[in-house]
Design an enzyme around this catalytic site. Structure first.
Site, PDB file in Angstrom:
ATOM      1  N   TYR A 239      -1.150   0.425  10.803  1.00  0.00           N
ATOM      2  CA  TYR A 239      -1.500  -0.305   9.570  1.00  0.00           C
ATOM      3  C   TYR A 239      -0.336  -0.254   8.577  1.00  0.00           C
ATOM      4  CZ  TYR A 239      -3.564  -0.885   4.896  1.00  0.00           C
ATOM      5  OH  TYR A 239      -3.817  -1.257   3.599  1.00  0.00           O
TER       6      TYR A 239
ATOM      7  N   LYS B 221       1.952  -3.337   7.137  1.00  0.00           N
ATOM      8  CA  LYS B 221       2.049  -3.597   5.696  1.00  0.00           C
ATOM      9  C   LYS B 221       3.502  -3.529   5.203  1.00  0.00           C
ATOM     10  CE  LYS B 221      -2.124  -4.242   3.903  1.00  0.00           C
ATOM     11  NZ  LYS B 221      -2.481  -5.418   3.081  1.00  0.00           N
TER      12      LYS B 221
ATOM     13  N   THR C 190       0.795  -1.224   0.000  1.00  0.00           N
ATOM     14  CA  THR C 190       0.000   0.000   0.000  1.00  0.00           C
ATOM     15  C   THR C 190       0.830   1.277   0.000  1.00  0.00           C
ATOM     16  OG1 THR C 190      -1.440   1.332   1.420  1.00  0.00           O
ATOM     17  CG2 THR C 190      -0.160  -0.350   2.517  1.00  0.00           C
TER      18      THR C 190
ATOM     19  N   GLU D  99       0.256   3.596   1.878  1.00  0.00           N
ATOM     20  CA  GLU D  99       0.393   4.004   3.284  1.00  0.00           C
ATOM     21  C   GLU D  99       1.823   3.784   3.776  1.00  0.00           C
ATOM     22  OE1 GLU D  99      -2.400   6.082   5.101  1.00  0.00           O
ATOM     23  OE2 GLU D  99      -1.171   4.911   6.484  1.00  0.00           O
TER      24      GLU D  99
HETATM   25  P1  NAP Z   1     -11.553  -4.660   2.362  1.00  0.00           P
HETATM   26  O1  NAP Z   1     -12.727  -4.368   1.500  1.00  0.00           O
HETATM   27  O2  NAP Z   1     -11.511  -4.130   3.745  1.00  0.00           O
HETATM   28  O3  NAP Z   1     -11.399  -6.255   2.417  1.00  0.00           O
HETATM   29  C1  NAP Z   1     -10.556  -6.869   3.373  1.00  0.00           C
HETATM   30  C2  NAP Z   1     -10.779  -8.374   3.312  1.00  0.00           C
HETATM   31  O4  NAP Z   1      -9.923  -9.005   4.271  1.00  0.00           O
HETATM   32  C3  NAP Z   1     -12.228  -8.791   3.660  1.00  0.00           C
HETATM   33  O5  NAP Z   1     -12.602  -9.844   2.798  1.00  0.00           O
HETATM   34  C4  NAP Z   1     -12.079  -9.326   5.092  1.00  0.00           C
HETATM   35  O6  NAP Z   1     -13.021 -10.314   5.384  1.00  0.00           O
HETATM   36  C5  NAP Z   1     -10.689  -9.959   5.001  1.00  0.00           C
HETATM   37  N1  NAP Z   1     -10.078 -10.193   6.301  1.00  0.00           N
HETATM   38  C6  NAP Z   1      -9.908  -9.295   7.309  1.00  0.00           C
HETATM   39  N2  NAP Z   1      -9.284  -9.893   8.352  1.00  0.00           N
HETATM   40  C7  NAP Z   1      -9.068 -11.187   8.001  1.00  0.00           C
HETATM   41  C8  NAP Z   1      -8.482 -12.308   8.640  1.00  0.00           C
HETATM   42  N3  NAP Z   1      -8.003 -12.243   9.886  1.00  0.00           N
HETATM   43  N4  NAP Z   1      -8.413 -13.488   7.972  1.00  0.00           N
HETATM   44  C9  NAP Z   1      -8.918 -13.607   6.727  1.00  0.00           C
HETATM   45  N5  NAP Z   1      -9.515 -12.585   6.067  1.00  0.00           N
HETATM   46  C10 NAP Z   1      -9.577 -11.388   6.693  1.00  0.00           C
HETATM   47  O7  NAP Z   1     -10.201  -4.187   1.660  1.00  0.00           O
HETATM   48  P2  NAP Z   1      -9.897  -3.866   0.112  1.00  0.00           P
HETATM   49  O8  NAP Z   1     -10.117  -2.430  -0.118  1.00  0.00           O
HETATM   50  O9  NAP Z   1     -10.553  -4.869  -0.735  1.00  0.00           O
HETATM   51  O10 NAP Z   1      -8.316  -4.080   0.073  1.00  0.00           O
HETATM   52  C11 NAP Z   1      -7.754  -5.367  -0.167  1.00  0.00           C
HETATM   53  C12 NAP Z   1      -6.336  -5.397   0.383  1.00  0.00           C
HETATM   54  O11 NAP Z   1      -5.559  -4.398  -0.262  1.00  0.00           O
HETATM   55  C13 NAP Z   1      -6.240  -5.112   1.875  1.00  0.00           C
HETATM   56  O12 NAP Z   1      -5.200  -5.901   2.403  1.00  0.00           O
HETATM   57  C14 NAP Z   1      -5.853  -3.642   1.935  1.00  0.00           C
HETATM   58  O13 NAP Z   1      -5.153  -3.370   3.125  1.00  0.00           O
HETATM   59  C15 NAP Z   1      -5.003  -3.521   0.701  1.00  0.00           C
HETATM   60  N6  NAP Z   1      -4.990  -2.202   0.050  1.00  0.00           N
HETATM   61  C16 NAP Z   1      -6.168  -1.587  -0.248  1.00  0.00           C
HETATM   62  C17 NAP Z   1      -6.142  -0.367  -0.889  1.00  0.00           C
HETATM   63  C18 NAP Z   1      -7.415   0.366  -1.248  1.00  0.00           C
HETATM   64  O14 NAP Z   1      -7.354   1.577  -1.489  1.00  0.00           O
HETATM   65  N7  NAP Z   1      -8.547  -0.322  -1.330  1.00  0.00           N
HETATM   66  C19 NAP Z   1      -4.915   0.228  -1.238  1.00  0.00           C
HETATM   67  C20 NAP Z   1      -3.737  -0.457  -0.941  1.00  0.00           C
HETATM   68  C21 NAP Z   1      -3.777  -1.682  -0.311  1.00  0.00           C
HETATM   69  P3  NAP Z   1     -14.419 -10.035   6.112  1.00  0.00           P
HETATM   70  O15 NAP Z   1     -15.443  -9.963   5.004  1.00  0.00           O
HETATM   71  O16 NAP Z   1     -14.526 -11.248   6.920  1.00  0.00           O
HETATM   72  O17 NAP Z   1     -14.311  -8.786   6.914  1.00  0.00           O
HETATM   73  N1  GDD Z   2     -12.282   7.335   6.892  1.00  0.00           N
HETATM   74  C1  GDD Z   2     -12.393   8.664   7.002  1.00  0.00           C
HETATM   75  N2  GDD Z   2     -13.517   9.201   7.587  1.00  0.00           N
HETATM   76  N3  GDD Z   2     -11.389   9.426   6.544  1.00  0.00           N
HETATM   77  C2  GDD Z   2     -11.526  10.760   6.635  1.00  0.00           C
HETATM   78  C3  GDD Z   2     -12.662  11.372   7.194  1.00  0.00           C
HETATM   79  C4  GDD Z   2     -13.700  10.548   7.707  1.00  0.00           C
HETATM   80  O1  GDD Z   2     -14.709  11.004   8.222  1.00  0.00           O
HETATM   81  N4  GDD Z   2     -12.509  12.716   7.115  1.00  0.00           N
HETATM   82  C5  GDD Z   2     -11.339  12.951   6.530  1.00  0.00           C
HETATM   83  N5  GDD Z   2     -10.728  11.769   6.238  1.00  0.00           N
HETATM   84  C6  GDD Z   2      -9.399  11.607   5.635  1.00  0.00           C
HETATM   85  C7  GDD Z   2      -8.458  10.718   6.467  1.00  0.00           C
HETATM   86  O2  GDD Z   2      -7.889  11.476   7.530  1.00  0.00           O
HETATM   87  C8  GDD Z   2      -7.455  10.315   5.392  1.00  0.00           C
HETATM   88  O3  GDD Z   2      -6.461  11.313   5.285  1.00  0.00           O
HETATM   89  C9  GDD Z   2      -8.266  10.310   4.097  1.00  0.00           C
HETATM   90  O4  GDD Z   2      -9.521  10.924   4.404  1.00  0.00           O
HETATM   91  C10 GDD Z   2      -8.537   8.943   3.497  1.00  0.00           C
HETATM   92  O5  GDD Z   2      -9.034   8.088   4.498  1.00  0.00           O
HETATM   93  P1  GDD Z   2      -9.643   6.649   4.155  1.00  0.00           P
HETATM   94  O6  GDD Z   2     -10.680   6.752   3.120  1.00  0.00           O
HETATM   95  O7  GDD Z   2     -10.023   6.014   5.453  1.00  0.00           O
HETATM   96  O8  GDD Z   2      -8.437   5.877   3.449  1.00  0.00           O
HETATM   97  P2  GDD Z   2      -6.884   5.743   3.805  1.00  0.00           P
HETATM   98  O9  GDD Z   2      -6.123   6.513   2.781  1.00  0.00           O
HETATM   99  O10 GDD Z   2      -6.607   6.021   5.221  1.00  0.00           O
HETATM  100  O11 GDD Z   2      -6.634   4.179   3.583  1.00  0.00           O
HETATM  101  C11 GDD Z   2      -7.058   3.521   2.403  1.00  0.00           C
HETATM  102  O12 GDD Z   2      -6.070   3.612   1.398  1.00  0.00           O
HETATM  103  C12 GDD Z   2      -4.825   2.975   1.698  1.00  0.00           C
HETATM  104  C13 GDD Z   2      -3.899   3.195   0.505  1.00  0.00           C
HETATM  105  O13 GDD Z   2      -3.244   4.414   0.625  1.00  0.00           O
HETATM  106  C14 GDD Z   2      -7.339   2.060   2.762  1.00  0.00           C
HETATM  107  O14 GDD Z   2      -7.956   1.420   1.679  1.00  0.00           O
HETATM  108  C15 GDD Z   2      -6.077   1.315   3.096  1.00  0.00           C
HETATM  109  O15 GDD Z   2      -6.367  -0.074   3.292  1.00  0.00           O
HETATM  110  C16 GDD Z   2      -5.090   1.495   1.940  1.00  0.00           C
HETATM  111  O16 GDD Z   2      -3.885   0.822   2.204  1.00  0.00           O
END
Ligand code: NAP
Ligand code: GDD
Length: 337
Positions: free
Chosen positions: A149, A153, A125, A127
């Site tokens: 987090y 990662k 990620t 992050e």
């Molecule tokens: P998500 O919607 O939160 O999905 C997370 C998945 O992980 C869900 O299926 C959840 O299952 C499963 N999980 C959580 N804890 C677990 C455990 N202990 N054992 C097995 N499964 C578990 O996340 P996403 O947005 O699809 O992201 C997928 C991956 O990419 C994550 O690892 C995230 O950190 C990473 N990532 C996401 C982004 C982004 O912007 N979306 C960016 C960079 C990296 P349940 O249904 O049981 O909760």
């Molecule tokens: N969630 C949330 N809720 N975020 C807020 C809010 C609020 O009410 N108000 C402002 N924010 C700001 C957070 O402070 C952060 O800077 C930004 O919005 C994005 O927050 P999120 O949408 O929660 O995503 P994230 O960037 O912290 O994390 C996501 O992206 C990562 C990749 O850079 C997740 O998908 C992570 O799993 C992933 O790795």
């Protein structure tokens, strides 16, 4: 027929990846927790629930994980599971590390023992860049994670690299910048905004409460990013790749794009904790700041440089930020019909 296993198959990316792999003719397996937060909702939404084979699975349960990986021999393994909400990781740092760091080495070490030839994808990620060392960020940018987090990662990222270098495994990491969709979890800021705006556009009167409005993210569409994951595992050599759009947008601008898609017209007033958004036409308040949503530490300016993915994988994002905001806002609005 190729076989793939997806951890986190019930999540946003797991669902889009399942659809992609099913369409490519794969036999798709996935790990599901008994205590799943989303269960089958997303897989049903994309019409793939009955096209994948599910196994009871938890990344913190080593013997369960060993049995599943031994018995379900696959060509490609995608590790998407994780406690993925950054905001909760300050409250749940140990659990976040158990899944996001130790979970990765449990998988890699099990695969090394039972099926070392399996191609492995790790969900790394942006992050990990945290207090960014340079703008934009690429595969060679120094890591400085700012959340528990991100720290977890970062371990997952390096251990993936380490198994590639130490044991010759085909293990790749995708350093993915934020990617969203109508299936995004409702705790993440984009979906929180589009859900609340949809309710406001349908006549609701509760303003959305948000935290840091000045935060900026490089947001793309999940459907594009899972294509990039798949392309990484089709390469002869495993490697690490950034996937990003190269465009960064503030929370405020994303809010405006989503509001405009629903016929609302936010006027921004005040600053910091006093900032609000009022609809120019109706005078209704659309947003107010609640410091409860501020984080103990924020990442800096995230903008990804995806040149390597473009050149080596031929990968390009297809959805821009306005289109993404519109897609999500319309989906939430339609769901309230
Ligand atoms: P998500 O919607 O939160 O999905 C997370 C998945 O992980 C869900 O299926 C959840 O299952 C499963 N999980 C959580 N804890 C677990 C455990 N202990 N054992 C097995 N499964 C578990 O996340 P996403 O947005 O699809 O992201 C997928 C991956 O990419 C994550 O690892 C995230 O950190 C990473 N990532 C996401 C982004 C982004 O912007 N979306 C960016 C960079 C990296 P349940 O249904 O049981 O909760
Ligand atoms: N969630 C949330 N809720 N975020 C807020 C809010 C609020 O009410 N108000 C402002 N924010 C700001 C957070 O402070 C952060 O800077 C930004 O919005 C994005 O927050 P999120 O949408 O929660 O995503 P994230 O960037 O912290 O994390 C996501 O992206 C990562 C990749 O850079 C997740 O998908 C992570 O799993 C992933 O790795």
């Amino acid at each position: 027929m190729k076989k793939a296993f997806i951890t986190g198959i019930t999540g946003q990316d797991g669902t889009y990846l399942s659809k992609l792999l099913v369409e490519k003719g794969y036999e798709v397996h996935g790990g599901v927790r008994r205590i799943s937060q989303s269960a089958m909702a997303r897989l049903n939404a994309l019409g793939v629930a009955d096209k994948v084979q599910l196994h009871e699975f938890d990344l913190i349960e080593p013997n369960n994980l060993f049995r599943v990986l031994r018995d379900v021999k696959v060509d490609e393994f995608y590790n998407l599971a994780g406690q993925s909400f950054v905001g909760s990781s300050w409250e749940l740092p140990i659990y976040t590390a158990d899944v996001g760091a130790m979970g990765v080495v449990r998988l890699l070490d099990t695969l090394r023992s039972v099926h070392p030839e399996t191609r492995f994808y790790q969900a790394s990620t942006s992050e990990m860049f945290g207090l960014v060392a340079e703008v934009p960020q690429s595969e060679t940018t120094r890591l400085h994670p700012r959340s528990p987090y991100g720290v977890a990662k970062t371990y997952g990222h390096y251990i993936t690299m380490n198994y590639r270098e130490s044991h010759g495994m085909h293990a790749s990491s995708g350093i993915l910048f934020n990617h969203e969709s109508p299936l995004r979890g409702t705790e993440f800021v984009t979906r929180k905004i589009t859900m609340h705006l949809a309710a406001l556009a349908r006549g609701g009167d509760a303003p959305v409460e948000l935290g840091n409005m000045d935060a900026q993210r490089d947001w793309g569409f999940s459907g594009d990013y899972v294509e990039g994951m798949w392309r990484m595992l089709q390469q002869d050599k495993a490697d690490d790749y950034v996937l990003a759009t190269g465009v960064t947008t503030s929370i405020r601008d994303f809010f405006t794009y989503a509001a405009e898609a629903l016929g609302l017209n936010p006027d921004w007033q005040g600053e910091g904790r006093e900032e609000i958004a009022v609809d120019r036409k109706s005078g209704r308040q659309l947003m107010k700041v609640n410091p409860k949503f501020y984080r103990p530490a924020e990442v800096d300016l995230l903008i990804g440089d995806a040149r390597k993915a473009r050149e080596k994988l031929g990968w390009e994002p297809s959805v821009g930020i306005r289109e993404l905001a519109e897609m999500m806002a319309r989906a939430d609005y339609d769901a309230l019909a």
